[in-house]
Design a protein around this motif. Structure first.
Motif, PDB file in Angstrom:
ATOM      1  N   GLU A 264     -66.141  -4.074   7.912  1.00 14.79           N
ATOM      2  CA  GLU A 264     -66.508  -2.918   8.742  1.00 14.79           C
ATOM      3  C   GLU A 264     -67.609  -2.090   8.090  1.00 14.79           C
ATOM      4  O   GLU A 264     -68.528  -1.612   8.755  1.00 14.79           O
ATOM      5  CB  GLU A 264     -65.284  -2.039   8.991  1.00 14.79           C
ATOM      6  CG  GLU A 264     -64.405  -2.508  10.117  1.00 14.79           C
ATOM      7  CD  GLU A 264     -65.077  -2.317  11.465  1.00 14.79           C
ATOM      8  OE1 GLU A 264     -64.927  -1.258  12.081  1.00 14.79           O
ATOM      9  OE2 GLU A 264     -65.800  -3.244  11.896  1.00 14.79           O
ATOM     10  N   ILE A 265     -67.528  -1.926   6.779  1.00 16.77           N
ATOM     11  CA  ILE A 265     -68.568  -1.182   6.068  1.00 16.77           C
ATOM     12  C   ILE A 265     -69.908  -1.906   6.200  1.00 16.77           C
ATOM     13  O   ILE A 265     -70.950  -1.286   6.458  1.00 16.77           O
ATOM     14  CB  ILE A 265     -68.187  -0.991   4.588  1.00 16.77           C
ATOM     15  CG1 ILE A 265     -66.994  -0.026   4.488  1.00 16.77           C
ATOM     16  CG2 ILE A 265     -69.371  -0.460   3.776  1.00 16.77           C
ATOM     17  CD1 ILE A 265     -66.378   0.054   3.101  1.00 16.77           C
ATOM     18  N   GLY A 266     -69.869  -3.222   6.061  1.00 18.44           N
ATOM     19  CA  GLY A 266     -71.084  -4.002   6.248  1.00 18.44           C
ATOM     20  C   GLY A 266     -71.634  -3.877   7.652  1.00 18.44           C
ATOM     21  O   GLY A 266     -72.853  -3.882   7.861  1.00 18.44           O
ATOM     22  N   GLY A 272     -80.377  -2.470   4.322  1.00 17.74           N
ATOM     23  CA  GLY A 272     -80.913  -1.734   3.183  1.00 17.74           C
ATOM     24  C   GLY A 272     -80.076  -0.529   2.804  1.00 17.74           C
ATOM     25  O   GLY A 272     -80.340   0.118   1.786  1.00 17.74           O
ATOM     26  N   GLY A 273     -79.047  -0.231   3.598  1.00 20.40           N
ATOM     27  CA  GLY A 273     -78.176   0.909   3.317  1.00 20.40           C
ATOM     28  C   GLY A 273     -77.315   0.673   2.092  1.00 20.40           C
ATOM     29  O   GLY A 273     -77.096  -0.471   1.673  1.00 20.40           O
ATOM     30  N   GLY A 321     -71.939  -9.145   3.738  1.00 23.11           N
ATOM     31  CA  GLY A 321     -73.374  -8.939   3.809  1.00 23.11           C
ATOM     32  C   GLY A 321     -73.914  -7.899   2.853  1.00 23.11           C
ATOM     33  O   GLY A 321     -75.036  -7.413   3.023  1.00 23.11           O
ATOM     34  N   LEU A 322     -73.126  -7.564   1.800  1.00 21.28           N
ATOM     35  CA  LEU A 322     -73.561  -6.575   0.824  1.00 21.28           C
ATOM     36  C   LEU A 322     -73.705  -7.237  -0.548  1.00 21.28           C
ATOM     37  O   LEU A 322     -72.859  -8.031  -0.943  1.00 21.28           O
ATOM     38  CB  LEU A 322     -72.558  -5.419   0.719  1.00 21.28           C
ATOM     39  CG  LEU A 322     -72.647  -4.306   1.777  1.00 21.28           C
ATOM     40  CD1 LEU A 322     -72.228  -4.830   3.139  1.00 21.28           C
ATOM     41  CD2 LEU A 322     -71.755  -3.135   1.385  1.00 21.28           C
ATOM     42  N   GLU A 323     -74.762  -6.898  -1.247  1.00 16.78           N
ATOM     43  CA  GLU A 323     -74.956  -7.421  -2.590  1.00 16.78           C
ATOM     44  C   GLU A 323     -74.708  -6.322  -3.618  1.00 16.78           C
ATOM     45  O   GLU A 323     -75.090  -5.168  -3.417  1.00 16.78           O
ATOM     46  CB  GLU A 323     -76.365  -7.982  -2.760  1.00 16.78           C
ATOM     47  CG  GLU A 323     -77.491  -6.981  -2.568  1.00 16.78           C
ATOM     48  CD  GLU A 323     -78.861  -7.604  -2.782  1.00 16.78           C
ATOM     49  OE1 GLU A 323     -78.908  -8.776  -3.190  1.00 16.78           O
ATOM     50  OE2 GLU A 323     -79.868  -6.916  -2.544  1.00 16.78           O
ATOM     51  N   ARG A 324     -74.043  -6.679  -4.711  1.00 14.48           N
ATOM     52  CA  ARG A 324     -73.771  -5.728  -5.785  1.00 14.48           C
ATOM     53  C   ARG A 324     -75.057  -5.490  -6.560  1.00 14.48           C
ATOM     54  O   ARG A 324     -75.740  -6.431  -6.953  1.00 14.48           O
ATOM     55  CB  ARG A 324     -72.692  -6.281  -6.709  1.00 14.48           C
ATOM     56  CG  ARG A 324     -72.330  -5.393  -7.881  1.00 14.48           C
ATOM     57  CD  ARG A 324     -71.346  -6.112  -8.805  1.00 14.48           C
ATOM     58  NE  ARG A 324     -71.086  -5.343 -10.017  1.00 14.48           N
ATOM     59  CZ  ARG A 324     -71.876  -5.321 -11.079  1.00 14.48           C
ATOM     60  NH1 ARG A 324     -73.004  -6.032 -11.073  1.00 14.48           N
ATOM     61  NH2 ARG A 324     -71.582  -4.593 -12.137  1.00 14.48           N
ATOM     62  N   ILE A 325     -75.391  -4.206  -6.780  1.00 22.07           N
ATOM     63  CA  ILE A 325     -76.643  -3.904  -7.475  1.00 22.07           C
ATOM     64  C   ILE A 325     -76.431  -3.232  -8.828  1.00 22.07           C
ATOM     65  O   ILE A 325     -77.303  -3.303  -9.692  1.00 22.07           O
ATOM     66  CB  ILE A 325     -77.572  -3.041  -6.594  1.00 22.07           C
ATOM     67  CG1 ILE A 325     -76.870  -1.760  -6.113  1.00 22.07           C
ATOM     68  CG2 ILE A 325     -78.078  -3.844  -5.411  1.00 22.07           C
ATOM     69  CD1 ILE A 325     -77.758  -0.842  -5.301  1.00 22.07           C
ATOM     70  N   ASP A 326     -75.273  -2.593  -9.035  1.00 23.93           N
ATOM     71  CA  ASP A 326     -75.057  -1.923 -10.312  1.00 23.93           C
ATOM     72  C   ASP A 326     -73.630  -1.381 -10.362  1.00 23.93           C
ATOM     73  O   ASP A 326     -72.955  -1.287  -9.336  1.00 23.93           O
ATOM     74  CB  ASP A 326     -76.053  -0.775 -10.488  1.00 23.93           C
ATOM     75  CG  ASP A 326     -76.175  -0.320 -11.937  1.00 23.93           C
ATOM     76  OD1 ASP A 326     -75.608  -0.998 -12.815  1.00 23.93           O
ATOM     77  OD2 ASP A 326     -76.821   0.710 -12.186  1.00 23.93           O
ATOM     78  N   ARG A 339     -75.698  -2.926  -1.781  1.00 19.15           N
ATOM     79  CA  ARG A 339     -76.734  -2.706  -0.779  1.00 19.15           C
ATOM     80  C   ARG A 339     -76.605  -3.757   0.316  1.00 19.15           C
ATOM     81  O   ARG A 339     -76.372  -4.936   0.039  1.00 19.15           O
ATOM     82  CB  ARG A 339     -78.125  -2.779  -1.402  1.00 19.15           C
ATOM     83  CG  ARG A 339     -79.232  -2.270  -0.454  1.00 19.15           C
ATOM     84  CD  ARG A 339     -80.588  -2.254  -1.135  1.00 19.15           C
ATOM     85  NE  ARG A 339     -80.596  -1.422  -2.317  1.00 19.15           N
ATOM     86  CZ  ARG A 339     -80.677  -0.093  -2.311  1.00 19.15           C
ATOM     87  NH1 ARG A 339     -80.726   0.546  -1.160  1.00 19.15           N
ATOM     88  NH2 ARG A 339     -80.693   0.592  -3.433  1.00 19.15           N
ATOM     89  N   LYS A 340     -76.739  -3.290   1.559  1.00 18.48           N
ATOM     90  CA  LYS A 340     -76.666  -4.232   2.675  1.00 18.48           C
ATOM     91  C   LYS A 340     -77.940  -5.062   2.721  1.00 18.48           C
ATOM     92  O   LYS A 340     -79.048  -4.527   2.752  1.00 18.48           O
ATOM     93  CB  LYS A 340     -76.469  -3.504   3.996  1.00 18.48           C
ATOM     94  CG  LYS A 340     -76.324  -4.463   5.188  1.00 18.48           C
ATOM     95  CD  LYS A 340     -75.990  -3.721   6.456  1.00 18.48           C
ATOM     96  CE  LYS A 340     -75.883  -4.675   7.642  1.00 18.48           C
ATOM     97  NZ  LYS A 340     -75.513  -3.961   8.884  1.00 18.48           N
TER      98      LYS A 340
END
Length: 370
Positions: A264-266, A272-273, A321-326, A339-340
């Motif tokens: 749901e968050i995705g 880019g969110g 659909g979200l990638e971990r960035i930090d 980030r989406k």
């Protein structure tokens, strides 16, 4: 006010909070000593008090550095602290009831409270009176959390705002939306509104009493929408929010529900969110602290914590659909940023060796909704 004086004021305020709420924690532990005595031996050593105090100092040093960088205002509000401190007597009066549930392992008093709510939600998390389903619980919650973490809870929450504050630099906050998934009493959004008054915010929670408390805490702030709904079925449009945050929610969700909430968050995030997850540290996150992770679900009713502590959130959110960035640790809290991923455009049709100066018409590819 000179920077030195400001730093001293900040240090004095945080020291007073740790002393005040730490005293309440030790009172609660004394009353509930049977729970500690009968607790199974943890698989890992419990960190020493000096080690925990050192981690607290690191948390506050980072918090003050964020203030110095201008990411948010100094968290020194004597009036607000006094208002919260007035809950002390109610907290102390409730401790025997909580201790009684701990001793008897009772956590189903609210099971039949509202059968329209999901079953996993209708229980006394932390053995607290009313679960998340009473006005009394909503009144006590913030004090209970501060007592549990000896006055460090607000500082840990503020860590979730840091990546958002940095992302807002050189952007018009009034055109952007922040969603708090499982906002509780609105404590985080109250702080975020103080830091970024123009930012539109959505406070979403399943508990009506907690959402009503959030409305009280956020009165006086404009451009805040309140939504009572489960995080796994949010009544929000696709790609409608720029930022989302969830604080201390995921460790209280069953594994299948966690996956649904992540999806749901995705869905509601714009391409880019950013999503910020702030929740308990997991095994291996902080050297020497795994013993606390062993003990936590035994001392407090946390039925889904053991699976949370070993969950792979990188994989979970990648599927949404979200990638971990930090990520970074803030004492007993881990703050992870995602980030989406923007939808990939279909490659354009290669140009033919046709007439010179010919215009190539490209059709916009239609992508299904996330």
């Amino acid at each position: 006010m000179a920077p030195r004086t400001s730093a001293l004021t900040y240090a004095a305020a945080q020291t007073a909070r740790v002393a005040f709420y730490g005293a309440h924690y030790f009172v609660a532990r004394l009353v509930a000593r049977d729970a500690f005595t009968n607790m199974p031996a943890p698989d890992h050593p419990i960190p020493s008090l000096p080690k925990m105090l050192a981690a607290m100092r690191k948390l506050f040093a980072r918090d003050w550095q964020n203030v110095k960088e201008g990411l948010y205002p100094a968290p020194v509000d004597g009036l607000a602290e006094m208002r919260r401190a007035m809950t002390s007597l109610k907290f102390l009066a409730d401790i025997p009831r909580v201790a009684k549930r701990q001793k008897r392992h009772e956590h189903s008093e609210v099971k039949g409270a509202d059968e329209s709510l999901p079953r996993y939600f209708r229980q006394n998390f932390h053995f607290q009176t009313g679960g998340y389903l009473s006005d009394e619980s909503a009144t006590l919650y913030d004090f209970q959390v501060e007592a549990l973490f000896a006055g460090t809870a607000d500082a840990m929450r503020r860590g979730a705002f840091v990546p958002i504050a940095r992302a807002l630099k050189n952007r018009q906050a009034g055109r952007l939306t922040l969603l708090d998934v499982g906002c509780g009493t609105g404590t985080f959004l109250q702080f975020a509104k103080t830091a970024q008054p123009k930012l539109k915010m959505i406070a979403l929670d399943l508990s009506q009493p907690y959402l009503e408390r959030a409305k009280k805490n956020l009165r006086g702030f404009s451009n805040v929408e309140f939504v009572q709904a489960p995080a796994e079925d949010m009544p929000l449009k696709d790609a409608s929010v720029d930022f989302a945050v969830s604080i201390y929610l995921f460790h209280e969700l069953p594994p299948k529900v966690r996956a649904a909430v992540a999806k749901e968050i995705g869905r509601v995030l714009k391409p880019g969110g950013m999503f910020v997850l702030a929740d308990s540290i997991q095994y291996g996150d902080e050297e020497g602290f795994d013993g606390l992770i062993d003990a936590f679900p035994h001392l407090l009713h946390e039925p889904y914590f053991s699976t949370y502590a070993k969950a792979d959130f990188g994989t979970l959110f990648a599927a949404a659909g979200l990638e971990r960035i930090d990520s970074h640790n803030a004492y007993l809290t881990k703050v992870t940023m995602f980030r989406k991923v923007a939808a990939k455009k279909h490659p354009s049709t290669p140009k033919r060796a046709a007439k010179p100066k010919a215009r190539l018409r490209l059709r916009k590819a239609k992508h299904p909704a996330t």
